[in-house]
Design a protein around this motif. Sequence first.
Motif, PDB file in Angstrom:
ATOM      1  N   PRO A  57       0.903  -1.122   0.002  1.00  0.00           N
ATOM      2  CA  PRO A  57       0.052   0.122  -0.117  1.00  0.00           C
ATOM      3  C   PRO A  57       0.815   1.368  -0.059  1.00  0.00           C
ATOM      4  N   LEU A  58       1.981   1.308   0.674  1.00  0.00           N
ATOM      5  CA  LEU A  58       2.767   2.546   0.719  1.00  0.00           C
ATOM      6  C   LEU A  58       3.286   2.806  -0.610  1.00  0.00           C
ATOM      7  N   SER A  59       3.787   1.517  -1.289  1.00  0.00           N
ATOM      8  CA  SER A  59       4.407   1.987  -2.636  1.00  0.00           C
ATOM      9  C   SER A  59       3.386   2.442  -3.692  1.00  0.00           C
ATOM     10  N   THR A  60       2.187   2.198  -3.569  1.00  0.00           N
ATOM     11  CA  THR A  60       0.951   2.387  -4.406  1.00  0.00           C
ATOM     12  C   THR A  60       0.799   3.921  -4.139  1.00  0.00           C
ATOM     13  N   ALA A  61       0.633   4.320  -2.727  1.00  0.00           N
ATOM     14  CA  ALA A  61       0.525   5.623  -2.376  1.00  0.00           C
ATOM     15  C   ALA A  61       1.529   6.566  -2.855  1.00  0.00           C
ATOM     16  N   VAL A  62       2.685   6.162  -2.804  1.00  0.00           N
ATOM     17  CA  VAL A  62       3.849   7.076  -3.451  1.00  0.00           C
ATOM     18  C   VAL A  62       3.633   7.306  -4.999  1.00  0.00           C
ATOM     19  N   GLU A  63       3.291   6.177  -5.593  1.00  0.00           N
ATOM     20  CA  GLU A  63       3.026   6.246  -6.999  1.00  0.00           C
ATOM     21  C   GLU A  63       1.801   7.238  -7.344  1.00  0.00           C
ATOM     22  N   GLU A  64       0.809   7.104  -6.644  1.00  0.00           N
ATOM     23  CA  GLU A  64      -0.250   7.796  -6.742  1.00  0.00           C
ATOM     24  C   GLU A  64      -0.112   9.194  -6.703  1.00  0.00           C
ATOM     25  N   ILE A  65       0.626   9.605  -5.699  1.00  0.00           N
ATOM     26  CA  ILE A  65       0.926  11.021  -5.561  1.00  0.00           C
ATOM     27  C   ILE A  65       1.838  11.609  -6.614  1.00  0.00           C
ATOM     28  N   TYR A  66       2.968  10.661  -6.800  1.00  0.00           N
ATOM     29  CA  TYR A  66       3.863  11.197  -7.846  1.00  0.00           C
ATOM     30  C   TYR A  66       3.262  11.274  -9.304  1.00  0.00           C
ATOM     31  N   LYS A  67       2.158  10.508  -9.551  1.00  0.00           N
ATOM     32  CA  LYS A  67       1.502  10.550 -11.003  1.00  0.00           C
ATOM     33  C   LYS A  67       0.423  11.804 -10.949  1.00  0.00           C
ATOM     34  N   GLY A  68       0.280  12.219  -9.882  1.00  0.00           N
ATOM     35  CA  GLY A  68      -0.917  13.457  -9.563  1.00  0.00           C
ATOM     36  C   GLY A  68      -2.178  12.698  -9.559  1.00  0.00           C
ATOM     37  N   LYS A  69      -2.554  11.595  -9.110  1.00  0.00           N
ATOM     38  CA  LYS A  69      -3.814  11.018  -9.006  1.00  0.00           C
ATOM     39  C   LYS A  69      -4.334  11.231  -7.711  1.00  0.00           C
ATOM     40  N   VAL A  70      -3.652  11.700  -6.725  1.00  0.00           N
ATOM     41  CA  VAL A  70      -4.116  12.067  -5.503  1.00  0.00           C
ATOM     42  C   VAL A  70      -3.492  13.493  -5.123  1.00  0.00           C
ATOM     43  N   HIS A  71      -4.541  14.275  -4.668  1.00  0.00           N
ATOM     44  CA  HIS A  71      -4.067  15.505  -4.484  1.00  0.00           C
ATOM     45  C   HIS A  71      -4.121  15.994  -2.771  1.00  0.00           C
ATOM     46  N   ILE A  72      -3.310  16.754  -2.429  1.00  0.00           N
ATOM     47  CA  ILE A  72      -2.822  16.791  -0.846  1.00  0.00           C
ATOM     48  C   ILE A  72      -3.741  18.363  -0.559  1.00  0.00           C
ATOM     49  N   LEU A  73      -4.704  18.201   0.238  1.00  0.00           N
ATOM     50  CA  LEU A  73      -5.355  19.595   0.682  1.00  0.00           C
ATOM     51  C   LEU A  73      -4.693  20.331   1.911  1.00  0.00           C
ATOM     52  N   PRO A  74      -4.595  21.508   2.224  1.00  0.00           N
ATOM     53  CA  PRO A  74      -4.181  22.214   3.232  1.00  0.00           C
ATOM     54  C   PRO A  74      -5.096  21.658   4.604  1.00  0.00           C
ATOM     55  N   GLU A  75      -4.355  21.724   5.462  1.00  0.00           N
ATOM     56  CA  GLU A  75      -5.105  21.406   6.736  1.00  0.00           C
ATOM     57  C   GLU A  75      -6.559  21.974   6.986  1.00  0.00           C
ATOM     58  N   GLU A  76      -6.463  23.345   6.857  1.00  0.00           N
ATOM     59  CA  GLU A  76      -7.969  23.949   6.918  1.00  0.00           C
ATOM     60  C   GLU A  76      -9.194  23.388   5.866  1.00  0.00           C
ATOM     61  N   ALA A  77      -8.679  22.533   5.037  1.00  0.00           N
ATOM     62  CA  ALA A  77      -9.668  22.155   4.121  1.00  0.00           C
ATOM     63  C   ALA A  77      -9.858  20.564   4.181  1.00  0.00           C
ATOM     64  N   GLU A  78      -9.431  19.960   5.235  1.00  0.00           N
ATOM     65  CA  GLU A  78      -9.404  18.651   5.545  1.00  0.00           C
ATOM     66  C   GLU A  78     -10.991  18.095   5.538  1.00  0.00           C
ATOM     67  N   GLU A  79     -11.881  18.807   6.132  1.00  0.00           N
ATOM     68  CA  GLU A  79     -13.076  18.352   6.533  1.00  0.00           C
ATOM     69  C   GLU A  79     -13.903  17.991   5.166  1.00  0.00           C
ATOM     70  N   THR A  80     -13.540  18.641   3.736  1.00  0.00           N
ATOM     71  CA  THR A  80     -14.256  18.371   2.923  1.00  0.00           C
ATOM     72  C   THR A  80     -13.501  17.486   1.758  1.00  0.00           C
ATOM     73  N   THR A  81     -13.030  16.705   2.156  1.00  0.00           N
ATOM     74  CA  THR A  81     -11.905  15.902   1.363  1.00  0.00           C
ATOM     75  C   THR A  81     -12.756  14.865   0.366  1.00  0.00           C
ATOM     76  N   GLU A  82     -12.524  14.971  -0.743  1.00  0.00           N
ATOM     77  CA  GLU A  82     -12.997  13.962  -1.797  1.00  0.00           C
ATOM     78  C   GLU A  82     -12.226  12.880  -1.823  1.00  0.00           C
ATOM     79  N   GLU A  83     -12.752  11.924  -2.680  1.00  0.00           N
ATOM     80  CA  GLU A  83     -12.037  10.438  -2.577  1.00  0.00           C
ATOM     81  C   GLU A  83     -10.576  10.607  -3.088  1.00  0.00           C
ATOM     82  N   ASN A  84     -10.340  11.182  -3.855  1.00  0.00           N
ATOM     83  CA  ASN A  84      -8.784  11.324  -4.403  1.00  0.00           C
ATOM     84  C   ASN A  84      -8.058  12.594  -3.994  1.00  0.00           C
ATOM     85  N   GLU A  85      -8.385  13.044  -2.706  1.00  0.00           N
ATOM     86  CA  GLU A  85      -7.592  13.963  -2.029  1.00  0.00           C
ATOM     87  C   GLU A  85      -7.410  13.539  -0.534  1.00  0.00           C
ATOM     88  N   ILE A  86      -6.339  13.960  -0.005  1.00  0.00           N
ATOM     89  CA  ILE A  86      -5.812  13.470   1.309  1.00  0.00           C
ATOM     90  C   ILE A  86      -5.312  14.873   2.157  1.00  0.00           C
TER      91      ILE A  86
END
Length: 86
Positions: A57-86
């Motif tokens: 799972p960690l290798s998959t997570a790194v690859e997803e972030i590297y390929k831009g499939k998952v987006h990181i949100l600032p802390e204040e926006a975490e309450e409304t995260t979507e499936e492809n955002e962490i």
Amino acid sequence: MIHPSYTELMEVINGGAEIDDEPLVTSRYSVVLATSKRARQLIAGKEAMVPSSGKKPLSTAVEEIYKGKVHILPEEAEETTEENEI
């Protein structure tokens, strides 16, 4: 050597930010937190956004972030995260 490196991941994550914006991640620690959070989501049953057969799972997570499939949100926006955002 680990690929992608921490600096490459940080460049990808911060690449979409505007010039005046504060970077989303500023340290290796931030990258580790983001990838571990996504890995926990994958372990909990979320579907991977990249081919992941036989990968940990960690290798998959790194690859997803590297390929831009998952987006990181600032802390204040975490309450409304979507499936492809962490």
